[in-house]
Design a protein around this motif. Structure first.
Motif, PDB file in Angstrom:
ATOM      1  N   ILE A 151     -13.390  77.996  32.552  1.00  0.00           N
ATOM      2  CA  ILE A 151     -14.441  78.678  32.720  1.00  0.00           C
ATOM      3  C   ILE A 151     -14.718  78.719  34.415  1.00  0.00           C
ATOM      4  N   VAL A 152     -15.276  79.367  34.843  1.00  0.00           N
ATOM      5  CA  VAL A 152     -15.247  79.395  36.788  1.00  0.00           C
ATOM      6  C   VAL A 152     -17.006  79.626  36.934  1.00  0.00           C
ATOM      7  N   TYR A 153     -16.869  80.922  35.930  1.00  0.00           N
ATOM      8  CA  TYR A 153     -18.818  81.349  36.649  1.00  0.00           C
ATOM      9  C   TYR A 153     -19.300  81.632  35.658  1.00  0.00           C
ATOM     10  N   LEU A 154     -20.315  82.476  35.559  1.00  0.00           N
ATOM     11  CA  LEU A 154     -20.853  83.086  34.298  1.00  0.00           C
ATOM     12  C   LEU A 154     -21.775  83.810  35.015  1.00  0.00           C
ATOM     13  N   LYS A 155     -22.161  85.432  34.747  1.00  0.00           N
ATOM     14  CA  LYS A 155     -23.699  85.719  35.555  1.00  0.00           C
ATOM     15  C   LYS A 155     -23.666  86.658  34.545  1.00  0.00           C
ATOM     16  N   ALA A 156     -24.950  86.319  34.325  1.00  0.00           N
ATOM     17  CA  ALA A 156     -26.023  87.811  33.664  1.00  0.00           C
ATOM     18  C   ALA A 156     -25.960  88.862  33.802  1.00  0.00           C
ATOM     19  N   ASP A 157     -26.090  89.606  32.511  1.00  0.00           N
ATOM     20  CA  ASP A 157     -26.493  90.992  33.205  1.00  0.00           C
ATOM     21  C   ASP A 157     -27.430  91.551  31.297  1.00  0.00           C
ATOM     22  N   GLY A 158     -28.263  91.550  32.208  1.00  0.00           N
ATOM     23  CA  GLY A 158     -29.639  91.985  30.950  1.00  0.00           C
ATOM     24  C   GLY A 158     -28.951  90.994  29.834  1.00  0.00           C
ATOM     25  N   LEU A 159     -29.374  91.856  28.528  1.00  0.00           N
ATOM     26  CA  LEU A 159     -29.351  90.670  27.121  1.00  0.00           C
ATOM     27  C   LEU A 159     -27.697  90.362  27.192  1.00  0.00           C
ATOM     28  N   TYR A 160     -26.800  90.784  28.112  1.00  0.00           N
ATOM     29  CA  TYR A 160     -24.918  90.414  28.025  1.00  0.00           C
ATOM     30  C   TYR A 160     -24.988  88.687  29.696  1.00  0.00           C
ATOM     31  N   THR A 161     -24.234  88.224  29.211  1.00  0.00           N
ATOM     32  CA  THR A 161     -23.602  87.841  29.501  1.00  0.00           C
ATOM     33  C   THR A 161     -22.292  87.886  30.069  1.00  0.00           C
ATOM     34  N   LYS A 162     -21.243  87.804  31.569  1.00  0.00           N
ATOM     35  CA  LYS A 162     -19.785  88.060  31.723  1.00  0.00           C
ATOM     36  C   LYS A 162     -19.578  86.163  31.760  1.00  0.00           C
ATOM     37  N   VAL A 163     -18.823  86.542  31.315  1.00  0.00           N
ATOM     38  CA  VAL A 163     -17.868  84.938  31.193  1.00  0.00           C
ATOM     39  C   VAL A 163     -16.442  85.321  32.006  1.00  0.00           C
ATOM     40  N   TYR A 164     -16.760  84.517  33.819  1.00  0.00           N
ATOM     41  CA  TYR A 164     -15.189  85.081  34.665  1.00  0.00           C
ATOM     42  C   TYR A 164     -14.341  83.459  34.299  1.00  0.00           C
ATOM     43  N   THR A 165     -13.570  84.193  34.190  1.00  0.00           N
ATOM     44  CA  THR A 165     -12.395  82.404  33.348  1.00  0.00           C
ATOM     45  C   THR A 165     -11.008  82.876  34.659  1.00  0.00           C
ATOM     46  N   LYS A 166     -10.479  82.054  34.852  1.00  0.00           N
ATOM     47  CA  LYS A 166      -8.850  81.345  35.898  1.00  0.00           C
ATOM     48  C   LYS A 166      -8.347  83.102  35.292  1.00  0.00           C
ATOM     49  N   ALA A 167      -8.188  83.266  34.116  1.00  0.00           N
ATOM     50  CA  ALA A 167      -7.537  84.036  33.707  1.00  0.00           C
ATOM     51  C   ALA A 167      -7.782  85.658  32.956  1.00  0.00           C
ATOM     52  N   LYS A 168      -8.751  85.593  32.802  1.00  0.00           N
ATOM     53  CA  LYS A 168      -9.255  87.244  32.459  1.00  0.00           C
ATOM     54  C   LYS A 168     -11.197  86.860  32.260  1.00  0.00           C
ATOM     55  N   SER A 169     -11.708  88.166  32.504  1.00  0.00           N
ATOM     56  CA  SER A 169     -13.257  88.351  31.643  1.00  0.00           C
ATOM     57  C   SER A 169     -13.579  88.646  30.601  1.00  0.00           C
ATOM     58  N   TYR A 170     -15.156  87.922  29.954  1.00  0.00           N
ATOM     59  CA  TYR A 170     -15.515  88.807  28.995  1.00  0.00           C
ATOM     60  C   TYR A 170     -16.982  88.497  28.752  1.00  0.00           C
ATOM     61  N   ILE A 171     -17.286  90.049  28.160  1.00  0.00           N
ATOM     62  CA  ILE A 171     -18.897  90.310  28.192  1.00  0.00           C
ATOM     63  C   ILE A 171     -19.123  90.007  26.901  1.00  0.00           C
ATOM     64  N   VAL A 172     -19.867  89.113  26.836  1.00  0.00           N
ATOM     65  CA  VAL A 172     -21.012  88.886  25.086  1.00  0.00           C
ATOM     66  C   VAL A 172     -21.919  88.860  25.171  1.00  0.00           C
ATOM     67  N   ARG A 173     -22.325  89.716  24.232  1.00  0.00           N
ATOM     68  CA  ARG A 173     -24.131  89.553  23.999  1.00  0.00           C
ATOM     69  C   ARG A 173     -24.370  88.089  23.421  1.00  0.00           C
ATOM     70  N   ASP A 174     -25.339  88.230  24.781  1.00  0.00           N
ATOM     71  CA  ASP A 174     -25.912  86.837  24.538  1.00  0.00           C
ATOM     72  C   ASP A 174     -26.179  86.234  26.163  1.00  0.00           C
ATOM     73  N   ILE A 175     -27.600  85.924  25.878  1.00  0.00           N
ATOM     74  CA  ILE A 175     -28.425  85.525  27.819  1.00  0.00           C
ATOM     75  C   ILE A 175     -28.276  84.154  28.102  1.00  0.00           C
ATOM     76  N   LEU A 176     -27.920  84.656  28.968  1.00  0.00           N
ATOM     77  CA  LEU A 176     -27.092  83.114  29.916  1.00  0.00           C
ATOM     78  C   LEU A 176     -28.022  81.768  29.283  1.00  0.00           C
ATOM     79  N   LYS A 177     -29.222  81.727  29.251  1.00  0.00           N
ATOM     80  CA  LYS A 177     -29.351  80.525  29.315  1.00  0.00           C
ATOM     81  C   LYS A 177     -29.125  80.272  28.048  1.00  0.00           C
TER      82      LYS A 177
END
Length: 233
Positions: A151-177
Motif C-alpha cells: 500500500i502506497v497511500y490512501l485518499k478520502a473520498d466522502g464515505l469511500y476511501t481510495k486505496v493505492y497500491t504498487k499494482a493497482k487501486s481499489y475503492i472501498v466503502r469506509d472512511i479514511l479514519k
C-alpha cells in the motif's frame, strides 16, 4: 520434477506453454483460466511455481490472485502479459512475483523466466522474512488480502476511501479514519485530513508536500518536524 500451475485464459496458448514446459522437464500440474479454479486447485494439490497471465477470466485479475496466493502459500509467481509499456510494468510489484514474460515469448524466454523464478524464490526464502500484515479489501465480491508493504497511500473520498497500491487501486466503502485504525501507526501516517501514506514510499518532502515517486500529496501545517523525526532525517 518441479510442478507448475498455469493460469491462462487463452486455451491454445496455455496448451502450447504446457507442451514446452513438459519438454523442459517440468511437470504441468494443471491449466486453469480463473482465480477461483486456481485457488481451489491449490487447496488440494502442491505446486512449485505459478505461471500466470495478468488478465484472466472472472472478477479477480492475476494481480489480485497473486495477493491471495501470497497470503496463504509460499509460492513463486511468474506473470505473463502482452503489455510492454514501462508504466504498466512498473505497476507489477516485485514483492508479489519473481519474474514476468512479455507475450509473445520464445522458448528461451519462457525457460529463463521459470528457471530464475524458482531460483529467486529460493533466495528470498533463505533471507529474513519481512513482517507480515495485510489489509482485507472487499473487491467485486471477493475479499482480497493486500499486504501492508504494497500500500502506497490512501485518499478520502466522502464515505469511500481510495486505496493505492504498487499494482493497482481499489475503492472501498469506509472512511479514511477506519483505515487509520487498522493500519500500523509505525508505518502509516495521516499527513493530511484526506491522505494516509506509507512512510516507506516517501521519496522526498518539504513543509508543503510529500513526494511518493511521481505522486505529490499535501501535508498539514506543522507536520514537517514530525516527519523529520519519524523518518530519522
Amino acid at each position: 520434477m518441479k510442478k507448475i500451475l498455469i493460469v491462462e485464459d487463452e486455451e491454445e496458448l496455455a496448451h502450447n506453454i504446457s507442451e514446452i514446459l513438459s519438454n523442459l522437464d517440468y511437470r504441468v500440474a494443471a491449466i486453469v483460466d480463473n482465480a477461483k479454479s486456481a485457488l481451489d486447485f491449490l487447496e488440494e494439490y502442491e505446486v512449485d511455481l505459478v505461471l500466470m497471465d495478468i488478465l484472466i477470466h472472472g472478477d479477480l485479475d492475476g494481480i489480485d490472485l497473486a495477493y491471495k496466493i501470497r497470503e496463504k502459500y509460499n509460492l513463486p509467481i511468474v506473470f505473463s502479459t502482452a503489455y510492454s509499456g514501462t508504466e504498466y510494468l512498473e505497476r507489477i510489484s516485485s514483492e508479489i512475483h519473481e519474474g514476468y514474460l512479455l507475450k509473445p515469448f520464445t522458448l528461451d524466454s519462457l525457460k529463463t523466466a521459470v528457471f530464475f523464478g524458482l531460483k529467486r524464490h529460493m533466495e528470498k526464502s533463505g533471507k529474513e522474512k519481512k513482517p507480515k500484515g495485510s489489509l482485507k479489501i472487499m473487491d467485486k465480491g471477493y475479499l482480497v488480502p493486500v499486504p501492508h508493504s504494497e500500500i502506497v497511500y490512501l485518499k478520502a473520498d466522502g464515505l469511500y476511501t481510495k486505496v493505492y497500491t504498487k499494482a493497482k487501486s481499489y475503492i472501498v466503502r469506509d472512511i479514511l479514519k477506519g483505515f487509520e485504525e487498522k493500519l500500523p501507526p509505525a508505518q502509516f501516517l495521516r499527513v493530511h485530513k484526506s491522505f494516509l501514506v506509507n512512510t516507506a514510499y516517501i521519496a522526498s518532502f518539504n513543509a508543503k508536500k510529500v513526494n511518493l515517486g511521481e505522486t505529490s500529496i499535501p501535508i498539514r501545517r506543522g507536520l514537517y518536524k514530525e516527519l523529520i523525526e519519524k523518518l530519522n532525517v
